[in-house]
Motif scaffolding. Structure first.
Motif, short mmCIF file in Angstrom:
data_model
loop_
_atom_site.label_atom_id
_atom_site.label_comp_id
_atom_site.label_asym_id
_atom_site.label_seq_id
_atom_site.Cartn_x
_atom_site.Cartn_y
_atom_site.Cartn_z
N LYS A 110 0.98 -1.12 0.03
CA LYS A 110 0.03 -0.19 -0.08
C LYS A 110 1.02 1.06 0.15
O LYS A 110 0.51 2.06 -0.53
CB LYS A 110 -0.92 -0.07 1.34
N VAL A 111 2.06 1.06 0.64
CA VAL A 111 2.80 2.21 1.00
C VAL A 111 4.28 1.95 0.81
O VAL A 111 4.74 0.71 0.83
CB VAL A 111 2.53 3.17 2.22
N LEU A 112 5.10 2.93 0.37
CA LEU A 112 6.66 2.63 0.41
C LEU A 112 7.12 2.54 1.81
O LEU A 112 7.09 3.47 2.57
CB LEU A 112 7.11 3.76 -0.38
N SER A 113 7.84 1.53 2.02
CA SER A 113 8.34 1.27 3.36
C SER A 113 9.62 0.40 3.47
O SER A 113 9.69 -0.19 2.38
CB SER A 113 7.46 0.83 4.47
N TRP A 165 12.81 -1.68 3.33
CA TRP A 165 14.15 -1.27 2.24
C TRP A 165 13.86 -0.78 1.19
O TRP A 165 14.80 0.12 0.61
CB TRP A 165 14.78 -2.86 1.91
N MET A 219 12.03 2.01 0.79
CA MET A 219 11.91 3.40 1.27
C MET A 219 13.49 3.92 1.26
O MET A 219 13.83 4.80 1.04
CB MET A 219 11.04 3.42 2.31
N ILE A 220 13.97 2.86 2.02
CA ILE A 220 15.60 3.23 2.43
C ILE A 220 16.32 3.55 1.07
O ILE A 220 17.11 4.51 1.01
CB ILE A 220 16.26 2.00 3.43
N ALA A 257 17.98 9.11 -3.82
CA ALA A 257 17.27 10.40 -4.36
C ALA A 257 18.14 11.69 -4.24
O ALA A 257 18.19 12.40 -5.45
CB ALA A 257 16.08 10.82 -3.41
N PRO A 258 19.28 11.80 -3.44
CA PRO A 258 19.98 13.28 -3.42
C PRO A 258 20.97 13.12 -4.59
O PRO A 258 21.61 13.86 -5.18
CB PRO A 258 20.74 13.14 -2.16
N LEU A 316 10.04 16.89 -0.16
CA LEU A 316 10.88 17.64 0.92
C LEU A 316 10.04 18.39 2.00
O LEU A 316 10.41 18.46 3.14
CB LEU A 316 11.95 18.72 0.03
N SER A 371 7.33 17.35 2.94
CA SER A 371 6.50 16.55 3.90
C SER A 371 7.63 16.13 4.78
O SER A 371 7.22 15.63 5.99
CB SER A 371 6.02 15.27 3.32
N MET A 372 8.87 16.48 4.82
CA MET A 372 9.77 16.04 5.65
C MET A 372 9.90 17.04 6.98
O MET A 372 10.78 16.74 7.75
CB MET A 372 11.22 15.75 5.24
N LEU A 423 2.06 13.85 -1.03
CA LEU A 423 2.10 12.47 -1.55
C LEU A 423 1.64 12.17 -3.04
O LEU A 423 2.20 11.59 -3.86
CB LEU A 423 1.80 11.24 -0.65
#
Lengths: 139, 618
Positions: free
Chosen positions: A34-37, A39, A41-42, A48-49, A98, A100-101, A114
């Motif tokens: 349902k959502v990203l979580s 490994w 997400m990690i 991403a950067p 960004l 949302s963080m 999101l």
């Protein structure tokens, strides 16, 4: 020559990091999460950067070689337009995640942020595909 | 059939028909006109034979709530309610707090229930009769249930039930707001087997003495004992004459809006914390601090199907309106920002900065309920588990049963919820892969004889035993059963003897029994995460690494919190590490966005310039 090599390597790494972002971002959802979580997400957050900096530097060099107009350079007008739209979409795509963080927005707004991130990412993926298609056809 | 018999039969038939008709009608107290002013209960007391209690009568009998309260309120409907229906066919719903039979002298700590919760043991499986169950645990039970389900009573206790009477639903334990109502008397009377007298003993108008336990099996409450039969005092009740008016009515100060203190008699908890040794150092549920009552959320109608308030309750009971009384019912908003509840509206939290992922992974109680998680789990004492509020209990911090809190465990839907935990410890028979608990009569004398040399442990906790003692006990038990192997279930393991050597193995039936925590709800400033993401997302976060006691008479190693969740510690700590570098990562990305945004702005300015240039050329 060396400069071109470095630049091309930069484009390749940038493209690879984009592919990793796409895979880590969408594959878990395709597989039923349902959502990203975890490994996924990690990995997504770690790459991403890397992707961002490659994109930013790549965009600088690209603008330097082709200019702001559509008539300069070796690429077709269509491909250039695609690149500019990609760069424009990069801004909301990145800023949405960004923002949302930070503790600026309530969770209800975070759902919207999101969604922005999700749909701009899809659009960027489609544009990347179109760009490759137009570049390939030109060749 | 002659005319005379018809003249008797006809009125009788009419009465029966009228009775049948009226039995479907709501009783006087169950059909209020709508006034919010409480009805004054100045009523006659009735005994279990439905006779009015008059002070001149001999013997004076205790009033029965079934007939006294039942005159105006449908007792049968009320007694089907959640508090009174254990042992019936009612669906058990979510796991709840069990009754815990514990005895350090026999190394037992067993979660018991007549409900079909996963992980509990039926009292009858350990040889505990209903009669014994009522005596042991009725202290914090509001009556009814197995105490009046005669079909469950064991035949060997039939005479004792006759002497003691059944256990009516005790309406007064919740509804009586007279501060002189002493609920601890109820416990005392049950221990004396004065079941019929127990409810009356709590009322300030009645004083119960004597003991049914000392009466012979043939004791009759009407005829009493022969003068030379026994010197024991039979159970008897004396009423306060002043409480009766000239019509033999008494005033009961009862209410529909039950005060919290009444609920607290059965539902108190006290966490054992060396840093908070005083009562005043422990907080209270934020809802109660803000002036709400327990019954504002835990509502019920005449059927007393009290709302438990957990997330799926409305689905399980097929009553959508129950969703109004969950956390989300008051505190969540729909897509228009309006409360989803039709009844109650509480403040809608913004949860600023909390990624929505957390709402899928956690329940509200994970961050807001129970004790704040620390480096080590706590022991907690509860009214039901430790007899809080009754006389003669062991008040030592480490007295059995050992209930451990808080644990963050994944439920069957994959959500992480806070739970209380008790590690079962009992003697059983292993047949194949199945373990059935032993009848306590089978092992009590053997265990006590092996442990008889041990010093008495005044703190009520486990004695200091070693493996040899367990081995000796198991060897002694082997001869009792040919087809099964005697085992000792404790601390998540099953111990058995093989060729005279004690061995152990893991077993699913040895797992800890857990039940979700709903209270105390902490305010937002004390919620998990109120200190930032690092409350949970750091290397040594107790959310993942809190040391959880594996309770057992043996010395056992603690486990860490994450073992009750599906994720592993390494991935949690890798993600936590990311928060160390997170400001740098965000800085790099912001810088990239700045560069790209600058290029885009320049692109637009360039386009604007070209357009202006074209216009000028035209």
């Amino acid at each position: 020559m060396i400069g071109n090599f470095k630049r091309n390597m930069g484009y390749i790494f940038g493209f690879m990091s984009f592919i990793i972002m796409i895979i880590t971002g969408f594959l878990p959802l395709i597989l039923g999460e349902k959502v990203l979580s975890g490994w996924w997400m990690i990995s997504h957050a770690t790459v991403a950067p890397v992707f961002s900096i490659f994109l930013a530097v790549g965009a600088l060099f690209w603008v330097k070689s082709t200019g702001f107009g559509f008539n300069n350079g070796s690429e077709s007008k269509c491909a250039k337009k695609i690149v500019w739209v990609f760069l424009i979409l990069f801004i909301p795509n990145t800023l949405s995640i960004l923002f949302s963080m930070n503790t600026w927005f309530p969770s209800a707004t975070q759902y919207s942020l999101l969604s922005i991130h999700f749909y701009t990412a899809i659009a960027m993926f489609v544009l990347a595909g179109l760009y490759l298609n137009f570049s390939h056809n030109k060749k | 059939m002659n005319n005379r018999s018809i003249s008797y039969l006809f009125p009788l038939l009419v009465c029966i028909l009228i009775g049948q008709f009226l039995s479907g009608q709501p009783k006087l107290g169950d059909s209020p006109a709508g006034s919010r002013s409480p009805a004054v209960h100045r009523i006659k007391l009735m005994d279990h034979d439905s006779s009015a209690i008059r002070l001149f009568k001999t013997p004076l009998l205790p009033f029965s709530t079934e007939t006294t309260c039942g005159s105006c309120h449908d007792y049968n409907v009320i007694s089907s309610g959640w508090h009174f229906n254990a042992g019936s066919e009612t669906k058990p719903g979510r796991n709840g707090q069990p009754w815990i039979y514990s005895d350090p002298n026999t190394l037992t700590q067993i979660p018991l229930s007549y409900r079909d919760w996963k992980g509990v043991i039926n009292p009858e499986d350990i040889g505990m009769s209903v009669f014994e169950f009522v005596k042991t645990f009725g202290r914090h039970h509001p009556g009814g249930s197995v105490g009046e389900q005669e079909d469950r009573w064991q035949s060997e206790n039939a005479f004792r039930w006759n002497v003691s009477g059944n256990v009516d639903v005790n309406c007064l334990v919740c509804h009586d707001v007279n501060p002189a109502n002493d609920r601890s008397h109820y416990a005392k009377q049950l221990q004396k087997e004065n079941f019929r007298w127990a409810a009356a003993s709590t009322a300030s108008i009645a004083d119960v003495s004597g003991s049914a336990k000392d009466m012979p099996d043939h004791y009759d409450i009407y005829y009493g004992l022969a003068p030379d039969e026994s010197k024991a005092i039979p159970p008897q009740v004396k009423y306060d004459k002043i409480a009766f008016n000239e019509k033999d009515e008494v005033f009961f100060d009862v209410t529909r809006n039950i005060p919290n203190e009444n609920c607290y008699f059965c539902h108190s908890t006290m966490v054992v914390d060396n840093e908070r040794t005083e009562f005043w150092q422990h907080g209270q549920d934020v809802h109660l601090q803000r002036g709400m009552n327990c019954v504002d959320c835990h509502r019920n109608g005449l059927d007393h199907q009290i709302i438990r308030g957990y997330e799926n309750e409305s689905v399980e009971k097929k009553s959508p309106e129950l969703a109004d009384f969950t956390c989300a019912g008051c505190h969540a908003s729909n897509e228009y920002g309006l409360s989803v509840s039709h009844n109650n509206k509480g403040p809608i939290p913004e949860h600023k900065g909390l990624p929505p992922l957390h709402f899928d992974k956690f329940s509200c109680t994970t961050c807001h309920s129970g004790e704040m998680v620390k480096e080590k789990s706590f022991l907690t004492k509860t009214s039901m588990g430790h007899g809080l509020g009754t006389h003669g209990i062991n008040k030592a911090d480490s007295t059995l049963p050992h209930i451990i809190t808080p644990i963050f465990e994944e439920d069957e839907t994959g959500k992480i919820i806070p739970v209380n935990m008790v590690w079962p410890s009992y003697w059983g028979w292993k047949n194949g892969d199945n373990i059935s608990p032993m009848n306590k009569d089978s092992y009590t004398s053997i265990v006590k004889s092996v442990l008889s040399e041990m010093p008495i442990n005044l703190n009520g906790s486990w004695p200091n035993i070693d493996e040899e003692m367990i081995n000796n006990i198991l060897i002694s038990l082997v001869s009792q059963e040919i087809e099964s192997t005697p085992v000792f279930v404790s601390g998540g393991k099953v111990y058995f003897t093989e060729s005279g050597i004690l061995k152990d193995e893991a077993h699913s039936q040895a797992k800890a029994y857990t039940w979700p925590i709903g209270h105390n709800v902490r305010p937002a400033t004390m919620a998990l995460g109120s200190g930032g993401c690092n409350d949970c997302h750091r290397l040594d976060s107790p959310f993942y690494t809190s040391s959880i006691t594996v309770d057992s008479p043996f010395k056992t190693d603690d486990v860490i919190m994450i073992e009750f969740q599906s994720q592993n510690l390494f991935s949690a700590q890798v993600f936590a590490n990311a928060f160390v570098f997170r400001p740098w990562l965000k800085g790099v990305i912001y810088f990239s966005v700045f560069i790209v945004a600058s290029l885009v702005i320049l692109f637009f300015f360039n386009g604007l310039q070209c357009w202006i240039g074209d216009k000028n050329a035209e």
